[in-house]
Every structure is written in C-alpha cells, then in structure tokens.
Design a protein around this motif. Structure first.
Motif, PDB file in Angstrom:
ATOM      1  N   GLN A  66       4.455 -58.906  32.304  1.00 43.64           N
ATOM      2  CA  GLN A  66       3.372 -58.879  33.287  1.00 43.64           C
ATOM      3  C   GLN A  66       2.381 -57.763  32.963  1.00 43.64           C
ATOM      4  OE1 GLN A  66       2.847 -61.091  35.770  1.00 43.64           O
ATOM      5  NE2 GLN A  66       4.600 -62.167  34.895  1.00 43.64           N
ATOM      6  N   PRO A  67       1.119 -58.143  32.728  1.00 44.47           N
ATOM      7  CA  PRO A  67       0.134 -57.079  32.560  1.00 44.47           C
ATOM      8  C   PRO A  67      -0.136 -56.467  33.943  1.00 44.47           C
ATOM      9  CG  PRO A  67      -0.949 -59.201  32.541  1.00 44.47           C
ATOM     10  CD  PRO A  67       0.521 -59.462  32.641  1.00 44.47           C
ATOM     11  N   GLY A  68      -0.312 -55.222  33.957  1.00 41.66           N
ATOM     12  CA  GLY A  68      -0.576 -54.604  35.249  1.00 41.66           C
ATOM     13  C   GLY A  68      -0.503 -53.105  35.155  1.00 41.66           C
ATOM     14  N   GLU A  69      -0.513 -52.516  36.297  1.00 38.62           N
ATOM     15  CA  GLU A  69      -0.507 -51.065  36.375  1.00 38.62           C
ATOM     16  C   GLU A  69       0.896 -50.523  36.134  1.00 38.62           C
ATOM     17  OE1 GLU A  69      -2.483 -49.414  39.694  1.00 38.62           O
ATOM     18  OE2 GLU A  69      -3.880 -51.083  39.850  1.00 38.62           O
ATOM     19  N   GLN A  81      25.543 -62.793  34.729  1.00 33.86           N
ATOM     20  CA  GLN A  81      24.860 -61.858  35.627  1.00 33.86           C
ATOM     21  C   GLN A  81      24.021 -60.856  34.826  1.00 33.86           C
ATOM     22  OE1 GLN A  81      28.287 -60.454  37.805  1.00 33.86           O
ATOM     23  NE2 GLN A  81      27.657 -61.595  39.610  1.00 33.86           N
ATOM     24  N   LEU A  82      24.540 -60.398  33.698  1.00 31.16           N
ATOM     25  CA  LEU A  82      23.770 -59.482  32.852  1.00 31.16           C
ATOM     26  C   LEU A  82      22.535 -60.174  32.273  1.00 31.16           C
ATOM     27  CD1 LEU A  82      26.476 -57.431  30.909  1.00 31.16           C
ATOM     28  CD2 LEU A  82      25.039 -56.690  32.809  1.00 31.16           C
ATOM     29  N   LEU A  83      22.658 -61.459  31.963  1.00 30.34           N
ATOM     30  CA  LEU A  83      21.504 -62.201  31.452  1.00 30.34           C
ATOM     31  C   LEU A  83      20.404 -62.284  32.504  1.00 30.34           C
ATOM     32  CD1 LEU A  83      23.221 -65.058  29.431  1.00 30.34           C
ATOM     33  CD2 LEU A  83      22.028 -63.053  28.536  1.00 30.34           C
ATOM     34  N   GLU A  84      20.778 -62.393  33.763  1.00 31.63           N
ATOM     35  CA  GLU A  84      19.776 -62.393  34.830  1.00 31.63           C
ATOM     36  C   GLU A  84      19.026 -61.059  34.856  1.00 31.63           C
ATOM     37  OE1 GLU A  84      21.465 -63.500  38.612  1.00 31.63           O
ATOM     38  OE2 GLU A  84      22.485 -65.224  37.720  1.00 31.63           O
ATOM     39  N   VAL A  85      19.744 -59.979  34.644  1.00 30.17           N
ATOM     40  CA  VAL A  85      19.106 -58.661  34.592  1.00 30.17           C
ATOM     41  C   VAL A  85      18.151 -58.603  33.404  1.00 30.17           C
ATOM     42  CG1 VAL A  85      19.512 -56.179  34.303  1.00 30.17           C
ATOM     43  CG2 VAL A  85      21.024 -57.525  35.777  1.00 30.17           C
ATOM     44  N   MET A  86      18.607 -59.102  32.252  1.00 33.29           N
ATOM     45  CA  MET A  86      17.758 -59.135  31.058  1.00 33.29           C
ATOM     46  C   MET A  86      16.500 -59.959  31.317  1.00 33.29           C
ATOM     47  SD  MET A  86      17.185 -58.286  27.928  1.00 33.29           S
ATOM     48  CE  MET A  86      18.640 -57.904  27.001  1.00 33.29           C
ATOM     49  N   ASP A  87      16.640 -61.112  31.969  1.00 31.75           N
ATOM     50  CA  ASP A  87      15.480 -61.951  32.302  1.00 31.75           C
ATOM     51  C   ASP A  87      14.484 -61.186  33.157  1.00 31.75           C
ATOM     52  OD1 ASP A  87      16.667 -64.032  30.921  1.00 31.75           O
ATOM     53  OD2 ASP A  87      17.400 -65.041  32.726  1.00 31.75           O
ATOM     54  N   ASN A  88      14.979 -60.448  34.148  1.00 34.04           N
ATOM     55  CA  ASN A  88      14.080 -59.678  35.021  1.00 34.04           C
ATOM     56  C   ASN A  88      13.352 -58.579  34.251  1.00 34.04           C
ATOM     57  OD1 ASN A  88      14.493 -61.192  37.305  1.00 34.04           O
ATOM     58  ND2 ASN A  88      16.190 -59.931  38.021  1.00 34.04           N
ATOM     59  N   LEU A  89      14.044 -57.929  33.319  1.00 34.71           N
ATOM     60  CA  LEU A  89      13.375 -56.919  32.490  1.00 34.71           C
ATOM     61  C   LEU A  89      12.285 -57.551  31.633  1.00 34.71           C
ATOM     62  CD1 LEU A  89      16.344 -54.665  31.328  1.00 34.71           C
ATOM     63  CD2 LEU A  89      14.401 -53.975  32.740  1.00 34.71           C
ATOM     64  N   VAL A  94      10.987 -52.382  37.088  1.00 29.25           N
ATOM     65  CA  VAL A  94      12.126 -51.848  36.337  1.00 29.25           C
ATOM     66  C   VAL A  94      13.132 -51.216  37.301  1.00 29.25           C
ATOM     67  CG1 VAL A  94      12.841 -50.136  34.629  1.00 29.25           C
ATOM     68  CG2 VAL A  94      10.841 -51.559  34.193  1.00 29.25           C
ATOM     69  N   GLN A  95      12.634 -50.554  38.335  1.00 30.68           N
ATOM     70  CA  GLN A  95      13.521 -49.938  39.322  1.00 30.68           C
ATOM     71  C   GLN A  95      14.337 -51.013  40.063  1.00 30.68           C
ATOM     72  OE1 GLN A  95      11.541 -47.643  42.406  1.00 30.68           O
ATOM     73  NE2 GLN A  95      13.167 -46.114  42.297  1.00 30.68           N
ATOM     74  N   LEU A  96      13.692 -52.105  40.441  1.00 29.29           N
ATOM     75  CA  LEU A  96      14.410 -53.206  41.094  1.00 29.29           C
ATOM     76  C   LEU A  96      15.468 -53.799  40.163  1.00 29.29           C
ATOM     77  CD1 LEU A  96      11.462 -55.033  42.921  1.00 29.29           C
ATOM     78  CD2 LEU A  96      13.367 -53.807  43.993  1.00 29.29           C
TER      79      LEU A  96
END
Length: 170
Positions: free
Chosen positions: A85-88, A71-79, A96-98
C-alpha cells in the motif's frame, strides 16, 4: 500313587497304557498349538495398535503444525498487504503494528509467551542473557535495558531475553 482322572488336583494323572499316553501327548500338543496361535494373534494385535497409535499421533502433530503454519501465512499476507500500500509512514506503521499484534496472538495460541522484563529487575540467568555488562553502585546484578525479548514455550525457556546488566563494583 493312585491314578486319578484328568482335572482332579489331589494327585498327578498317569495314563495306564501307551495308547493313552499318546492320546494325552497329542491333546497337550494340540492345546499348546492353540495357545501359541492365540499368543501370536494377541502379539500381532498389540503391534497393530501400537502402529495405529503412532500413525495417529504423527497425523495429529502434522495437522497441528499445518494449522499453525496457516496462521503464520495469514500474518505474512498482512505484512505483504501493508508493504504494497502506498501511503504515509504513519499508515504503514499502524498496519505493521496490527500485524505484530496478530502474530502475538498466533504465538500465544501455540503456547508461546513473552517473558516480562523491566529495567530495574534483578538479573536471572535462567531467563536472561547478558549481552552487555556495566558496573555501578548496586547490591546485585540488575537489568538496565532490554535488547531482545525472551520467550517461553509451554512454560519452558524458548529463548532468553537479551539484557544489559549493571553489576556491583567489586
């Protein structure tokens, strides 16, 4: 003392000759060996059950830990996805909030709970760690700011909340 047959309880059985004595002794020794064998088998079985239980407990704990780490690895993947992602900055902030919210859910499922601390709350050394102390017109030590959240794990203190405290002027 009268002789009685084996199994009668009124009086002690005494063999009437040496041959019967040897036979009784031999029977008693055989019974002792059988009892000893049963005892050793039972003791071995108890030891095996203890070992199986220990192995099962360790395997369950290891699997629970693996599940938590996945489960922590999933969080790491999302970070990592958010950072790739380039962007604003607003989009990055939302990502990051999600991810932080996801991590909060993972920790809650594991039994970790954030300690609720608000400015104006009384200082409790059991759950709060004073990182800075100020003096002012208060009746008791009071929290004026939270510098680091504190956490409980299954209702036990995992980490105290770091707080700025205002204390009464002596």
């Amino acid at each position: 003392m009268a002789q009685t047959e084996p199994g009668e309880k009124d009086e002690l059985y005494l063999p009437d000759n040496l041959e019967n004595c040897h036979a009784e002794l031999s029977a008693a020794q055989q019974e002792l060996e059988e009892m000893k064998d049963k005892y050793l088998r039972a003791a071995a079985q108890v030891d095996n059950v203890r070992k199986w239980t220990e192995r099962d407990t360790l395997a369950r704990a290891k699997e629970k830990q693996r599940s938590f780490l996945r489960q922590l690895l999933e969080v790491m993947d999302n970070l990592e996805r958010a950072l790739a992602q380039p962007g604003e900055p607003v989009t990055l902030y939302q990502g990051v909030q999600l991810t932080r919210n996801q991590l909060g859910k993972v920790l809650a499922q594991a039994g970790v709970e954030r300690i609720r601390v608000e400015p104006g709350q009384a200082f409790d050394p059991n759950y709060h760690e004073g990182v800075d102390v100020r003096f002012g017109d208060v009746d008791q030590p009071t929290i004026v700011a939270v510098t680091q959240p504190g956490y409980l794990y299954e209702n036990d203190l995992l980490r105290p909340a770091g707080v700025v405290v205002i204390r009464p002027i002596d």
